[in-house]
Design an enzyme around this catalytic site. Sequence first.
Site, PDB file in Angstrom:
ATOM      1  N   GLU A 165      27.841 -11.285  45.632  1.00  0.00           N
ATOM      2  CA  GLU A 165      26.887 -12.225  45.631  1.00  0.00           C
ATOM      3  C   GLU A 165      26.438 -12.482  44.304  1.00  0.00           C
ATOM      4  O   GLU A 165      26.171 -11.770  43.573  1.00  0.00           O
ATOM      5  CB  GLU A 165      25.506 -11.865  46.615  1.00  0.00           C
ATOM      6  N   TYR A 181      33.701 -14.753  37.236  1.00  0.00           N
ATOM      7  CA  TYR A 181      34.368 -14.217  38.398  1.00  0.00           C
ATOM      8  C   TYR A 181      35.678 -15.309  38.909  1.00  0.00           C
ATOM      9  O   TYR A 181      36.435 -14.622  39.340  1.00  0.00           O
ATOM     10  CB  TYR A 181      33.444 -14.429  39.623  1.00  0.00           C
TER      11      TYR A 181
HETATM   12  C1  LIG Z   1      27.327 -12.862  33.324  1.00  0.00           C
HETATM   13  C2  LIG Z   1      27.792 -11.748  32.329  1.00  0.00           C
HETATM   14  C3  LIG Z   1      27.870 -10.362  33.083  1.00  0.00           C
HETATM   15  C4  LIG Z   1      29.063 -12.062  31.416  1.00  0.00           C
HETATM   16  O1  LIG Z   1      29.283 -11.063  30.309  1.00  0.00           O
HETATM   17  P1  LIG Z   1      29.927 -11.038  29.049  1.00  0.00           P
HETATM   18  O2  LIG Z   1      30.479 -10.099  28.701  1.00  0.00           O
HETATM   19  O3  LIG Z   1      29.270 -12.015  27.942  1.00  0.00           O
HETATM   20  O4  LIG Z   1      31.466 -12.161  29.704  1.00  0.00           O
HETATM   21  P2  LIG Z   1      32.665 -12.177  29.038  1.00  0.00           P
HETATM   22  O5  LIG Z   1      32.384 -12.198  27.347  1.00  0.00           O
HETATM   23  O6  LIG Z   1      33.664 -11.014  29.330  1.00  0.00           O
HETATM   24  O7  LIG Z   1      32.999 -13.636  29.532  1.00  0.00           O
HETATM   25  C5  LIG Z   1      34.323 -13.944  29.850  1.00  0.00           C
HETATM   26  C6  LIG Z   1      34.360 -15.329  30.265  1.00  0.00           C
HETATM   27  O8  LIG Z   1      33.746 -15.779  31.209  1.00  0.00           O
HETATM   28  C7  LIG Z   1      32.936 -17.085  31.217  1.00  0.00           C
HETATM   29  N1  LIG Z   1      31.571 -16.948  30.959  1.00  0.00           N
HETATM   30  C8  LIG Z   1      30.853 -15.767  30.685  1.00  0.00           C
HETATM   31  N2  LIG Z   1      29.529 -15.792  30.581  1.00  0.00           N
HETATM   32  C9  LIG Z   1      29.525 -17.289  30.403  1.00  0.00           C
HETATM   33  C10 LIG Z   1      28.510 -17.865  30.209  1.00  0.00           C
HETATM   34  N3  LIG Z   1      27.164 -17.526  30.010  1.00  0.00           N
HETATM   35  N4  LIG Z   1      28.373 -19.395  30.356  1.00  0.00           N
HETATM   36  C11 LIG Z   1      29.635 -20.048  30.590  1.00  0.00           C
HETATM   37  N5  LIG Z   1      30.779 -19.207  30.703  1.00  0.00           N
HETATM   38  C12 LIG Z   1      30.555 -17.904  30.675  1.00  0.00           C
HETATM   39  C13 LIG Z   1      33.624 -17.540  29.903  1.00  0.00           C
HETATM   40  O9  LIG Z   1      34.653 -18.153  30.449  1.00  0.00           O
HETATM   41  C14 LIG Z   1      34.057 -16.368  29.194  1.00  0.00           C
HETATM   42  O10 LIG Z   1      35.135 -16.648  28.223  1.00  0.00           O
HETATM   43  P3  LIG Z   1      34.988 -17.107  26.791  1.00  0.00           P
HETATM   44  O11 LIG Z   1      33.667 -16.494  26.192  1.00  0.00           O
HETATM   45  O12 LIG Z   1      36.158 -16.943  25.940  1.00  0.00           O
HETATM   46  O13 LIG Z   1      34.714 -18.439  27.184  1.00  0.00           O
HETATM   47  C15 LIG Z   1      26.531 -11.409  31.136  1.00  0.00           C
HETATM   48  O14 LIG Z   1      26.116 -12.950  30.827  1.00  0.00           O
HETATM   49  C16 LIG Z   1      25.322 -11.082  31.807  1.00  0.00           C
HETATM   50  O15 LIG Z   1      25.120  -9.615  31.849  1.00  0.00           O
HETATM   51  N6  LIG Z   1      24.462 -11.752  32.514  1.00  0.00           N
HETATM   52  C17 LIG Z   1      23.215 -11.464  33.172  1.00  0.00           C
HETATM   53  C18 LIG Z   1      23.417 -10.650  34.243  1.00  0.00           C
HETATM   54  C19 LIG Z   1      24.277 -11.317  35.210  1.00  0.00           C
HETATM   55  O16 LIG Z   1      24.281 -12.346  35.427  1.00  0.00           O
HETATM   56  N7  LIG Z   1      25.274 -10.542  36.074  1.00  0.00           N
HETATM   57  C20 LIG Z   1      25.878 -11.159  37.061  1.00  0.00           C
HETATM   58  C21 LIG Z   1      25.392 -11.112  38.392  1.00  0.00           C
HETATM   59  S1  LIG Z   1      26.199 -11.233  39.681  1.00  0.00           S
END
Ligand SMILES: CC(C)(COP(=O)(O)OP(=O)(O)OC[C@H]1O[C@@H](n2cnc3c(N)ncnc32)[C@H](O)[C@@H]1OP(=O)(O)O)[C@@H](O)C(=O)NCCC(=O)NCCS
Length: 162
Positions: free
Chosen positions: A116, A128
């Site tokens: 979720e 995802y």
């Molecule tokens: C969501 C989260 C886990 C992503 O972690 P991350 O290490 O930055 O993600 P990645 O670098 O592996 O991202 C891979 C791809 O996902 C997509 N993506 C990840 N974060 C994104 C963002 N904020 N906006 C748009 N696309 C995003 C992009 O396609 C990205 O590839 P790119 O950077 O080459 O464009 C991080 O932003 C986070 O911790 N957020 C707060 C907690 C959260 O939301 N957790 C999920 C709850 S269910």
Amino acid sequence: MTVRSCEGDGFQRRLVRAMQFTDLEAVVAIERETFTLPWSLAVFSGQLGRPGGIALVCEVDGETVAYLVADMFVDVWHLMNLSVREDCRRRHIASELLESYFSITELRSHRGHTLEVRASNTGAIDLYRSFGFVTTGVRPGYYSDDHEDAVIMWKDWEGETA
Ligand SMILES: CC(C)(COP(=O)(O)OP(=O)(O)OC[C@H]1O[C@@H](n2cnc3c(N)ncnc32)[C@H](O)[C@@H]1OP(=O)(O)O)[C@@H](O)C(=O)NCCC(=O)NCCS
């Protein structure tokens, strides 16, 4: 606890590994900075103690900067928590954690994966989707602090069923 930054061009040794109890101080700090309804230390400790559950961290130059927690209920994996420290985002750390998670879950027969996510969290939803999750429904008002909807996502298991 001294916290180094992920920013900069210095050498960065990255390692995804199983979460240990010694990671929990850093994990809970990231959790509190990230979520408006953070998991407590007790919840993380409980998850670490569950046989069959998955708890991973990513460390960068020896510092714990991200984590993933999942568990199997009946025959479905639930991706319950994923977070990357803010200064370490967009470096494919969550992607590495997810790749490790899928290689571990592949070892055991199951139906698929669910999670979720807040409807407004489009970055996470994009992440995802890039791993094959699709939206299958909405839980209206799921989050108790602001009653935001949760999007339910699902990914079929691609392995062979027994
Ligand atoms: C969501 C989260 C886990 C992503 O972690 P991350 O290490 O930055 O993600 P990645 O670098 O592996 O991202 C891979 C791809 O996902 C997509 N993506 C990840 N974060 C994104 C963002 N904020 N906006 C748009 N696309 C995003 C992009 O396609 C990205 O590839 P790119 O950077 O080459 O464009 C991080 O932003 C986070 O911790 N957020 C707060 C907690 C959260 O939301 N957790 C999920 C709850 S269910």
